[in-house]
Design an enzyme around this catalytic site. Structure first.
Site, PDB file in Angstrom:
ATOM      1  N   CYS A 120       0.822  -1.211   0.000  1.00  0.00           N
ATOM      2  CA  CYS A 120       0.000   0.000   0.000  1.00  0.00           C
ATOM      3  C   CYS A 120       0.856   1.262   0.000  1.00  0.00           C
ATOM      4  O   CYS A 120       1.805   1.389   0.794  1.00  0.00           O
ATOM      5  CB  CYS A 120      -0.913  -0.002   1.226  1.00  0.00           C
ATOM      6  SG  CYS A 120      -2.003   1.426   1.326  1.00  0.00           S
ATOM      7  N   CYS A 151      -1.430   5.957   7.132  1.00  0.00           N
ATOM      8  CA  CYS A 151      -2.860   5.764   7.382  1.00  0.00           C
ATOM      9  C   CYS A 151      -3.141   5.144   8.742  1.00  0.00           C
ATOM     10  O   CYS A 151      -4.180   5.389   9.324  1.00  0.00           O
ATOM     11  CB  CYS A 151      -3.484   4.955   6.252  1.00  0.00           C
ATOM     12  SG  CYS A 151      -4.241   3.411   6.660  1.00  0.00           S
ATOM     13  N   CYS A 200      -3.253  -1.644   8.757  1.00  0.00           N
ATOM     14  CA  CYS A 200      -2.341  -2.635   8.142  1.00  0.00           C
ATOM     15  C   CYS A 200      -0.897  -2.419   8.577  1.00  0.00           C
ATOM     16  O   CYS A 200       0.017  -2.350   7.742  1.00  0.00           O
ATOM     17  CB  CYS A 200      -2.451  -2.574   6.624  1.00  0.00           C
ATOM     18  SG  CYS A 200      -4.104  -2.880   5.990  1.00  0.00           S
ATOM     19  N   CYS A 231      -7.072   1.448  -1.499  1.00  0.00           N
ATOM     20  CA  CYS A 231      -6.988   0.578  -0.335  1.00  0.00           C
ATOM     21  C   CYS A 231      -7.129  -0.860  -0.830  1.00  0.00           C
ATOM     22  O   CYS A 231      -8.044  -1.160  -1.612  1.00  0.00           O
ATOM     23  CB  CYS A 231      -8.094   0.906   0.672  1.00  0.00           C
ATOM     24  SG  CYS A 231      -8.089  -0.176   2.117  1.00  0.00           S
ATOM     25  N   GLN A 284     -19.210 -10.332  10.623  1.00  0.00           N
ATOM     26  CA  GLN A 284     -17.756 -10.421  10.555  1.00  0.00           C
ATOM     27  C   GLN A 284     -17.257  -9.857   9.229  1.00  0.00           C
ATOM     28  O   GLN A 284     -17.768 -10.208   8.166  1.00  0.00           O
ATOM     29  CB  GLN A 284     -17.306 -11.874  10.703  1.00  0.00           C
ATOM     30  CG  GLN A 284     -17.465 -12.437  12.107  1.00  0.00           C
ATOM     31  CD  GLN A 284     -16.348 -11.979  13.047  1.00  0.00           C
ATOM     32  OE1 GLN A 284     -15.465 -11.227  12.672  1.00  0.00           O
ATOM     33  NE2 GLN A 284     -16.420 -12.444  14.282  1.00  0.00           N
ATOM     34  N   TYR A 290     -24.018 -13.314  23.721  1.00  0.00           N
ATOM     35  CA  TYR A 290     -23.573 -12.239  22.826  1.00  0.00           C
ATOM     36  C   TYR A 290     -23.827 -12.665  21.379  1.00  0.00           C
ATOM     37  O   TYR A 290     -22.964 -12.546  20.517  1.00  0.00           O
ATOM     38  CB  TYR A 290     -22.089 -11.905  23.043  1.00  0.00           C
ATOM     39  CG  TYR A 290     -21.719 -11.638  24.479  1.00  0.00           C
ATOM     40  CD1 TYR A 290     -21.843 -10.356  25.022  1.00  0.00           C
ATOM     41  CD2 TYR A 290     -21.259 -12.658  25.302  1.00  0.00           C
ATOM     42  CE1 TYR A 290     -21.503 -10.109  26.355  1.00  0.00           C
ATOM     43  CE2 TYR A 290     -20.920 -12.422  26.635  1.00  0.00           C
ATOM     44  CZ  TYR A 290     -21.044 -11.143  27.152  1.00  0.00           C
ATOM     45  OH  TYR A 290     -20.713 -10.898  28.468  1.00  0.00           O
ATOM     46  N   GLU A 330     -28.605 -11.493  23.695  1.00  0.00           N
ATOM     47  CA  GLU A 330     -27.857 -10.330  23.198  1.00  0.00           C
ATOM     48  C   GLU A 330     -28.421  -9.071  23.851  1.00  0.00           C
ATOM     49  O   GLU A 330     -29.630  -8.949  24.063  1.00  0.00           O
ATOM     50  CB  GLU A 330     -27.973 -10.249  21.677  1.00  0.00           C
ATOM     51  CG  GLU A 330     -27.547  -8.942  21.032  1.00  0.00           C
ATOM     52  CD  GLU A 330     -26.066  -8.638  21.246  1.00  0.00           C
ATOM     53  OE1 GLU A 330     -25.763  -7.481  21.599  1.00  0.00           O
ATOM     54  OE2 GLU A 330     -25.243  -9.549  21.077  1.00  0.00           O
ATOM     55  N   ASP A 383     -19.264 -15.241  22.748  1.00  0.00           N
ATOM     56  CA  ASP A 383     -18.454 -14.447  21.813  1.00  0.00           C
ATOM     57  C   ASP A 383     -18.594 -12.974  22.177  1.00  0.00           C
ATOM     58  O   ASP A 383     -19.258 -12.200  21.491  1.00  0.00           O
ATOM     59  CB  ASP A 383     -18.930 -14.705  20.380  1.00  0.00           C
ATOM     60  CG  ASP A 383     -18.049 -14.018  19.339  1.00  0.00           C
ATOM     61  OD1 ASP A 383     -17.011 -13.447  19.716  1.00  0.00           O
ATOM     62  OD2 ASP A 383     -18.407 -14.050  18.137  1.00  0.00           O
ATOM     63  N   CYS A 427     -12.132 -11.901  20.327  1.00  0.00           N
ATOM     64  CA  CYS A 427     -11.362 -11.035  19.435  1.00  0.00           C
ATOM     65  C   CYS A 427     -10.243 -10.324  20.200  1.00  0.00           C
ATOM     66  O   CYS A 427      -9.548  -9.481  19.642  1.00  0.00           O
ATOM     67  CB  CYS A 427     -12.272 -10.017  18.744  1.00  0.00           C
ATOM     68  SG  CYS A 427     -13.148  -8.924  19.876  1.00  0.00           S
TER      69      CYS A 427
END
Length: 498
Positions: free
Chosen positions: A86, A92, A95, A205, A331, A359, A380, A429, A456
């Protein structure tokens, strides 16, 4: 008279040794003492460098036990270094690991999961890629992403009347007045950390398919050519605020244009922009707009208007369909999400069992495992997400799911379990913050045979696992890379009740 600050030091010919959090590299510099005491060690975090680089470092920020620095000269480039694809790399803010070959990224992510589970959670685990001596716990090798580029199905681009200028761009301007005037150039792209009211214009991008770049650049050019004012976050003036682009593996594209309508002709300008997009990009199946009069760009509490097509796009997973609206969470790496959920389903082994999915969001995991389970109950906090979950169950003719909206610890009571049954399996999750201790205790009181914890953020997962391991043993660990070229990693853990 103010005391002069002590100049921050420069360290020469330093060899970068490791990768740290947030995509930065790390080196430990030994500083000799001048008064006969023992030398000290300074931990220095460095962006845009990789282990093996030999560099000169300028310290930019120093604390008692660590410092932050930037590379001012490369003496030798590491053999582990890759050429970033990139053109915006290093500016930016996304990444941050493009300078690392993908195989090296995976090694560091796998080690990051191990370190966080063992150091934060104080868990006794086999080394990554091995099984414990008693054969009861396996730390499976990290699962790499199917795609390393063009893997995202959603990107959010901010608009601002002030573009971000790099140090080099500012230095190239002849005088201060020129720099100040250049800052007022409108831009559509990504927000820059530490410059909330400025936007770095993005030309290309690599995280989405090329059509995303064409749409974003076309919006920016049209707005500039047709006098559509870009938003000023400080003054809260201007019209164009934000452009969100989503696509799906069924070939559909959604574009959401967020504006602040203030002037008499703003509606006409907006209609002109939307017609332009529709004529130029027939691939757009869902063209939407939001009038946001708030001080921030969130629109979960605002009406979304359909200018053309449907109010949603469809994602597919195996033979299932999932309706994704402008406010839906899904996702962002579609192909890898399938592998993540497949791991969760395998770990859960929910054939014929009652499963609680905590969740649950829009019910993606719940509906994904429903055909193997006797019944799945999804819980949830967000009511709108629960409505999406019910729609997705109906869309796939799934009739063995129940969904409830509310705080986990308030819903998952003894009375609730007595009414709906004690779960054989709990899949959880949670968001990056992990689970509240009350929720962890509630799960343990529910006493399922198995818990599948999808995370995550392995750091908060480690904290929660330490509590769960009072009654449960860890059997399998599977890191999954959802976001190549970033330091983020997902992790799935199977726990079984003692």
């Amino acid at each position: 008279m103010a005391r002069k600050k002590k100049p921050l030091p420069i360290f020469e010919n330093v060899t970068i040794t490791d990768i740290a959090a947030e995509g930065k590299s790390l080196v430990r510099i030994h500083i000799p003492a001048h008064d006969g005491t023992e030398e000290s060690q300074l931990v220095v975090f460095v962006p845009c460098a990789v282990p093996g680089d030999v560099v000169d470092l300028q310290i930019r920020r120093k604390k008692h036990s660590y410092a932050e620095a930037e590379v001012i000269r490369f003496h030798k480039l590491s053999e582990k270094r890759a050429e970033p694809r990139c053109k915006h790399f290093g500016v930016c803010g996304g990444c941050k690991w493009q300078q690392l070959p993908y195989e090296e990224q995976l090694k560091f992510k796998q080690q990051q999961v191990y370190d966080q589970l063992t150091r934060i959670g104080h868990l006794q685990l086999p080394a990554p890629g091995t099984t414990s001596a008693d054969g009861k716990c396996t730390f499976q090798p990290i699962m790499g992403s199917v795609k390393q580029y063009e893997y995202r199905n959603k990107l959010d681009f901010g608009a601002a009347n002030k573009r971000y200028l790099t140090k080099e761009e500012i230095a190239s301007l002849p005088e201060r007045e020129g720099a100040e005037s250049a800052k007022n150039i409108p831009a559509l792209g990504f927000h820059i950390t530490g410059a909330f009211d400025k936007i770095l214009p993005i030309e290309q991008c690599h995280l989405m398919e090329p059509l995303c770049n064409d749409i974003r650049n076309s919006v920016a050019n049209y707005a500039l050519e047709n006098d559509i004012p870009f938003f000023d976050l400080r003054a809260q003036t201007g019209m164009l605020r934000d452009v969100i682009i989503r696509n799906s593996n069924s070939g559909e594209w959604m574009v959401i244009v967020q504006v602040k309508l203030q002037e008499a002709d703003d509606h006409q300008k907006l209609e002109g922009l939307l017609k332009f997009l529709l004529n130029k990009f027939p691939q757009i199946t869902s063209l939407l707009w939001v009038d946001n009069q708030k001080c921030n760009d969130t629109f979960h509490d605002l009406d979304v208007h359909v200018f053309h097509g449907k109010d949603h796009i469809i994602e597919t997973m195996e033979d299932l369909k999932f309706k994704v609206g402008p406010k839906s969470f899904y996702q962002t790496n579609t192909e890898q999400a399938y592998h993540l959920y497949s791991v969760a389903r395998e770990f859960a082994d929910c054939s014929g069992h009652l499963v609680y999915d905590l969740y649950t969001g829009t019910g993606t995991i719940a509906n994904f495992v429903a055909r193997q389970a006797r019944q799945v109950i999804g819980i949830e906090y967000v009511p709108e997400a629960i409505e999406d979950a019910k729609v997705n169950a109906q869309l796939n003719n799934i009739d063995n799911t129940l969904f409830f909206a509310g705080d986990m610890k308030d819903i998952l009571t003894d009375e609730f379990i007595s009414e709906h049954g004690r779960p054989d399996v709990i899949i959880t999750d949670p968001p990056r913050a992990g689970m509240h201790p009350d929720v962890v205790n509630t799960i343990m009181n529910a006493a399922p045979k198995r818990i599948v914890y999808v995370s995550c953020n392995p750091a908060t997962q480690a904290r929660d696992l330490e509590m769960l391991c009072r009654d449960y043993d860890i059997r399998r660990i599977q890191p999954v890379d959802m976001f190549p070229h970033t330091p983020h990693v997902e992790n799935v853990v199977l726990l079984e009740k003692r």
